[in-house]
Design an enzyme around this catalytic site. Sequence first.
Site, mmCIF file in Angstrom:
data_model
loop_
_atom_site.group_PDB
_atom_site.id
_atom_site.type_symbol
_atom_site.label_atom_id
_atom_site.label_comp_id
_atom_site.label_asym_id
_atom_site.label_seq_id
_atom_site.Cartn_x
_atom_site.Cartn_y
_atom_site.Cartn_z
ATOM 1 N N SER A 1 -0.813 1.329 11.071
ATOM 2 C CA SER A 1 0.331 2.209 11.242
ATOM 3 C C SER A 1 -0.036 3.477 12.006
ATOM 4 O O SER A 1 0.691 3.905 12.905
ATOM 5 C CB SER A 1 0.915 2.573 9.873
ATOM 6 O OG SER A 1 2.082 3.349 10.004
ATOM 7 N N GLU A 2 -1.175 4.051 11.668
ATOM 8 C CA GLU A 2 -1.621 5.276 12.330
ATOM 9 C C GLU A 2 -2.146 5.011 13.743
ATOM 10 O O GLU A 2 -2.424 5.941 14.484
ATOM 11 C CB GLU A 2 -2.688 5.977 11.489
ATOM 12 C CG GLU A 2 -2.142 6.643 10.237
ATOM 13 C CD GLU A 2 -1.215 7.807 10.542
ATOM 14 O OE1 GLU A 2 -1.661 8.780 11.177
ATOM 15 O OE2 GLU A 2 -0.031 7.751 10.153
ATOM 16 N N GLY A 3 -2.295 3.740 14.099
ATOM 17 C CA GLY A 3 -2.690 3.383 15.464
ATOM 18 C C GLY A 3 -4.175 3.406 15.726
ATOM 19 O O GLY A 3 -4.610 3.319 16.868
ATOM 20 N N SER B 1 3.207 8.287 10.448
ATOM 21 C CA SER B 1 3.704 7.008 10.969
ATOM 22 C C SER B 1 4.510 6.211 9.948
ATOM 23 O O SER B 1 5.077 5.169 10.286
ATOM 24 C CB SER B 1 2.528 6.156 11.454
ATOM 25 O OG SER B 1 1.670 5.838 10.360
#
Length: 158
Positions: free
Chosen positions: A18-20, A126
């Site tokens: 999610s945070e990439g 996120s």
Amino acid sequence: MVEINNQRKAFLDMLAWSEGTDNGRQKTRNHGYDVIVGGELFTDYSDHPRKLVTLNPKLKSTGAGRYQLLSRWWDAYRKQLGLKDFSPKSQDAVALQQIKERGALPMIDRGDIRQAIDRCSNIWASLPGAGYGQFEHKADSLIAKFKEAGGTVREIDV
């Protein structure tokens, strides 16, 4: 320190996606543990990189590591948890402590992932409902990633 079981590991993997930092697109040599906000990598795990990155004219961040921890929060948790470095183990410990403080560990353990995501939304930008003005993933996408990472979701009878 908080124990990491399969459910918690899957939740941490979901957060990294999610945070990439560990999504298959972001460059990383260590599953996102080495990512500075904006995409640069770091190699020295002795401390948080403490690099202030300007993402746009209104947004600056010191986010670093797999869970994009801000340097000010690292300082507080490092002291609270007695951590010696910014290693993957320390990053996991901080993330789990943050989740614990939101009361979400029991939810994760029993598979109430939507509720756990909601509880943690004020920590990670996120997550849906975070309200930081950054891209927020949909809960269904996050739950799918949680399952993909080996987590089990409790089915609710309707």
